[in-house]
Motif scaffolding. Structure first.
Motif, PDB file in Angstrom:
ATOM      1  N   ALA A  13      18.458  -8.531  25.895  1.00  0.00           N
ATOM      2  CA  ALA A  13      18.056 -10.060  25.305  1.00  0.00           C
ATOM      3  C   ALA A  13      18.176 -10.836  25.368  1.00  0.00           C
ATOM      4  O   ALA A  13      16.955 -12.524  26.705  1.00  0.00           O
ATOM      5  CB  ALA A  13      18.379  -9.447  23.600  1.00  0.00           C
ATOM      6  N   VAL A  14      19.321 -11.649  26.058  1.00  0.00           N
ATOM      7  CA  VAL A  14      19.764 -12.908  26.887  1.00  0.00           C
ATOM      8  C   VAL A  14      18.578 -13.229  27.683  1.00  0.00           C
ATOM      9  O   VAL A  14      18.061 -13.864  28.253  1.00  0.00           O
ATOM     10  CB  VAL A  14      21.333 -12.983  27.735  1.00  0.00           C
ATOM     11  N   ILE A  15      19.105 -11.746  28.984  1.00  0.00           N
ATOM     12  CA  ILE A  15      17.905 -11.247  29.681  1.00  0.00           C
ATOM     13  C   ILE A  15      16.535 -12.020  30.068  1.00  0.00           C
ATOM     14  O   ILE A  15      15.611 -11.904  30.902  1.00  0.00           O
ATOM     15  CB  ILE A  15      18.340 -10.569  31.001  1.00  0.00           C
ATOM     16  N   GLY A  16      16.475 -11.096  29.120  1.00  0.00           N
ATOM     17  CA  GLY A  16      14.860 -10.609  28.168  1.00  0.00           C
ATOM     18  C   GLY A  16      14.202 -11.938  27.189  1.00  0.00           C
ATOM     19  O   GLY A  16      12.653 -13.347  28.568  1.00  0.00           O
ATOM     20  N   SER A  17      15.215 -12.815  27.274  1.00  0.00           N
ATOM     21  CA  SER A  17      14.550 -14.956  27.113  1.00  0.00           C
ATOM     22  C   SER A  17      13.859 -15.371  27.780  1.00  0.00           C
ATOM     23  O   SER A  17      13.802 -16.170  28.055  1.00  0.00           O
ATOM     24  CB  SER A  17      15.797 -14.418  25.660  1.00  0.00           C
ATOM     25  N   GLY A  18      15.671 -14.920  29.084  1.00  0.00           N
ATOM     26  CA  GLY A  18      15.512 -16.442  30.433  1.00  0.00           C
ATOM     27  C   GLY A  18      14.038 -15.913  31.012  1.00  0.00           C
ATOM     28  O   GLY A  18      13.430 -16.945  31.568  1.00  0.00           O
ATOM     29  N   MET A  19      12.893 -14.525  31.040  1.00  0.00           N
ATOM     30  CA  MET A  19      12.299 -14.205  31.752  1.00  0.00           C
ATOM     31  C   MET A  19      10.721 -14.832  30.720  1.00  0.00           C
ATOM     32  O   MET A  19      10.600 -15.483  31.275  1.00  0.00           O
ATOM     33  CB  MET A  19      11.770 -12.623  31.607  1.00  0.00           C
ATOM     34  N   VAL A  20      10.718 -14.814  29.494  1.00  0.00           N
ATOM     35  CA  VAL A  20      10.433 -15.637  28.628  1.00  0.00           C
ATOM     36  C   VAL A  20      10.464 -16.627  28.547  1.00  0.00           C
ATOM     37  O   VAL A  20       9.327 -17.447  28.999  1.00  0.00           O
ATOM     38  CB  VAL A  20      10.455 -14.832  26.747  1.00  0.00           C
ATOM     39  N   SER A  43      14.483 -19.435  22.329  1.00  0.00           N
ATOM     40  CA  SER A  43      15.500 -19.339  21.279  1.00  0.00           C
ATOM     41  C   SER A  43      13.978 -18.787  20.591  1.00  0.00           C
ATOM     42  O   SER A  43      14.663 -17.441  19.882  1.00  0.00           O
ATOM     43  CB  SER A  43      14.953 -20.969  20.637  1.00  0.00           C
ATOM     44  N   ALA A  44      12.492 -18.398  20.922  1.00  0.00           N
ATOM     45  CA  ALA A  44      12.350 -17.717  19.079  1.00  0.00           C
ATOM     46  C   ALA A  44      11.832 -16.655  19.732  1.00  0.00           C
ATOM     47  O   ALA A  44      12.298 -15.412  19.236  1.00  0.00           O
ATOM     48  CB  ALA A  44      10.626 -18.170  19.785  1.00  0.00           C
ATOM     49  N   PHE A  45      12.407 -16.123  21.429  1.00  0.00           N
ATOM     50  CA  PHE A  45      12.176 -14.285  21.702  1.00  0.00           C
ATOM     51  C   PHE A  45      13.557 -14.601  20.846  1.00  0.00           C
ATOM     52  O   PHE A  45      13.722 -12.635  20.506  1.00  0.00           O
ATOM     53  CB  PHE A  45      12.197 -14.469  22.447  1.00  0.00           C
ATOM     54  N   LEU A  46      14.341 -15.497  21.506  1.00  0.00           N
ATOM     55  CA  LEU A  46      15.565 -14.474  21.355  1.00  0.00           C
ATOM     56  C   LEU A  46      15.700 -14.180  19.047  1.00  0.00           C
ATOM     57  O   LEU A  46      16.079 -13.524  18.664  1.00  0.00           O
ATOM     58  CB  LEU A  46      17.264 -15.532  21.240  1.00  0.00           C
ATOM     59  N   ASN A  47      15.663 -15.634  18.539  1.00  0.00           N
ATOM     60  CA  ASN A  47      15.410 -15.598  17.295  1.00  0.00           C
ATOM     61  C   ASN A  47      14.724 -14.151  16.788  1.00  0.00           C
ATOM     62  O   ASN A  47      15.187 -12.751  15.744  1.00  0.00           O
ATOM     63  CB  ASN A  47      14.140 -16.899  16.970  1.00  0.00           C
ATOM     64  N   ILE A  48      13.173 -13.793  17.093  1.00  0.00           N
ATOM     65  CA  ILE A  48      12.611 -12.603  16.525  1.00  0.00           C
ATOM     66  C   ILE A  48      13.858 -11.331  17.189  1.00  0.00           C
ATOM     67  O   ILE A  48      12.837 -10.366  16.327  1.00  0.00           O
ATOM     68  CB  ILE A  48      11.046 -12.847  17.753  1.00  0.00           C
ATOM     69  N   LEU A  49      13.633 -11.052  18.317  1.00  0.00           N
ATOM     70  CA  LEU A  49      14.322  -9.897  18.850  1.00  0.00           C
ATOM     71  C   LEU A  49      15.923  -9.387  17.956  1.00  0.00           C
ATOM     72  O   LEU A  49      16.193  -8.551  17.331  1.00  0.00           O
ATOM     73  CB  LEU A  49      15.296 -10.282  19.877  1.00  0.00           C
ATOM     74  N   PHE A  50      16.976 -11.009  17.275  1.00  0.00           N
ATOM     75  CA  PHE A  50      18.121 -10.424  16.166  1.00  0.00           C
ATOM     76  C   PHE A  50      17.251 -10.410  15.355  1.00  0.00           C
ATOM     77  O   PHE A  50      17.530  -9.420  14.116  1.00  0.00           O
ATOM     78  CB  PHE A  50      18.646 -11.860  17.121  1.00  0.00           C
ATOM     79  N   LEU A  51      16.052 -10.454  14.451  1.00  0.00           N
ATOM     80  CA  LEU A  51      15.565 -10.522  13.311  1.00  0.00           C
ATOM     81  C   LEU A  51      15.154  -8.882  13.252  1.00  0.00           C
ATOM     82  O   LEU A  51      15.195  -8.537  12.278  1.00  0.00           O
ATOM     83  CB  LEU A  51      14.605 -11.353  12.777  1.00  0.00           C
ATOM     84  N   ALA A  52      14.426  -8.717  14.514  1.00  0.00           N
ATOM     85  CA  ALA A  52      14.001  -6.913  13.816  1.00  0.00           C
ATOM     86  C   ALA A  52      15.064  -7.112  14.362  1.00  0.00           C
ATOM     87  O   ALA A  52      15.421  -5.480  14.183  1.00  0.00           O
ATOM     88  CB  ALA A  52      12.913  -6.801  15.080  1.00  0.00           C
ATOM     89  N   HIS A  53      15.899  -6.658  14.758  1.00  0.00           N
ATOM     90  CA  HIS A  53      17.311  -5.525  15.241  1.00  0.00           C
ATOM     91  C   HIS A  53      18.000  -5.728  14.149  1.00  0.00           C
ATOM     92  O   HIS A  53      18.596  -4.658  13.226  1.00  0.00           O
ATOM     93  CB  HIS A  53      18.651  -6.312  16.251  1.00  0.00           C
ATOM     94  N   LEU A  54      18.022  -6.517  13.331  1.00  0.00           N
ATOM     95  CA  LEU A  54      18.871  -6.118  12.267  1.00  0.00           C
ATOM     96  C   LEU A  54      17.451  -6.025  10.590  1.00  0.00           C
ATOM     97  O   LEU A  54      18.310  -5.961   9.829  1.00  0.00           O
ATOM     98  CB  LEU A  54      18.622  -7.605  11.562  1.00  0.00           C
ATOM     99  N   GLY A  55      16.592  -5.395  10.938  1.00  0.00           N
ATOM    100  CA  GLY A  55      16.039  -4.796   9.777  1.00  0.00           C
ATOM    101  C   GLY A  55      14.471  -5.649   9.557  1.00  0.00           C
ATOM    102  O   GLY A  55      14.061  -5.407   8.408  1.00  0.00           O
ATOM    103  N   TYR A  56      13.910  -7.039  10.109  1.00  0.00           N
ATOM    104  CA  TYR A  56      13.618  -7.519   9.659  1.00  0.00           C
ATOM    105  C   TYR A  56      12.022  -7.201  10.319  1.00  0.00           C
ATOM    106  O   TYR A  56      11.528  -6.976  11.478  1.00  0.00           O
ATOM    107  CB  TYR A  56      13.565  -9.163   9.466  1.00  0.00           C
ATOM    108  N   THR A  57      10.641  -6.919   9.261  1.00  0.00           N
ATOM    109  CA  THR A  57       9.587  -6.928  10.593  1.00  0.00           C
ATOM    110  C   THR A  57       8.092  -7.805   9.633  1.00  0.00           C
ATOM    111  O   THR A  57       8.337  -7.813   7.849  1.00  0.00           O
ATOM    112  CB  THR A  57       9.346  -5.314   9.521  1.00  0.00           C
TER     113      THR A  57
END
Length: 155
Positions: A122-129, A26-40
């Motif tokens: 992103a979902v497959i990467g979060s599964g790996m994480v 969940s944390a990986f997904l949240n961070i990926l989608f925040l980065a996709h939206l431009g949050y740095t």
């Protein structure tokens, strides 16, 4: 009696490991989608940072719900075979995420389907994480309940 206690302790470790894996995915997904939206992290916004305290556990509930059955099969296979390597758990997490994507595509309505390639990756990467996180917490001792003999000392 000692064998039963060893089984119960191992089951508890597996369940806590599954919770840790769900939170990590969940944390990986949240961070990926925040980065996709431009949050740095260079310009942190207090609202985006504070929202993670709520959204990570909330999304982890959905991750744990949707991945439970495929993950239970993967965990059972790992326990029976005694797999203790991180690569097995990373690939198992990717397979669990792939099964989730397949089930969502086949059974869900059009608004819930994941169709973008980046979102699927992103979902497959979060599964790996999640799989690697499970390995860090529980998977390194997979099959340990079968390896050493615990004699029952009943006097």
């Amino acid at each position: 009696m000692r064998r039963l206690i060893a089984y119960l302790i191992r089951f508890a470790v597996i369940m806590v490991g599954y919770v840790v894996a769900s939170l990590a995915a969940s944390a990986f997904l949240n961070i990926l989608f925040l980065a996709h939206l431009g949050y740095t992290p260079a310009d942190p916004e207090p609202t985006a940072t504070a929202s993670l305290y709520f959204s990570v556990p909330f999304v982890a509930l959905f991750v744990a719900y949707f991945a439970f059955m495929p993950a239970a099969v993967a965990i059972l296979i790992a326990e029976v075979l005694g797999r203790r390597d991180w690569l097995f758990y990373a690939l198992a997490g990717a397979v669990v995420a792939g099964i989730f994507l397949g089930l969502v595509h086949q059974n869900a309505d059009i608004n819930f389907d994941v169709t973008e390639t980046n979102a699927r990756l992103a979902v497959i990467g979060s599964g790996m994480v999640g799989g690697i996180s499970y390995w860090l917490f529980s998977g390194r001792w997979a099959g340990s309940w079968r390896r050493e003999a615990l004699p029952d000392l009943e006097a």
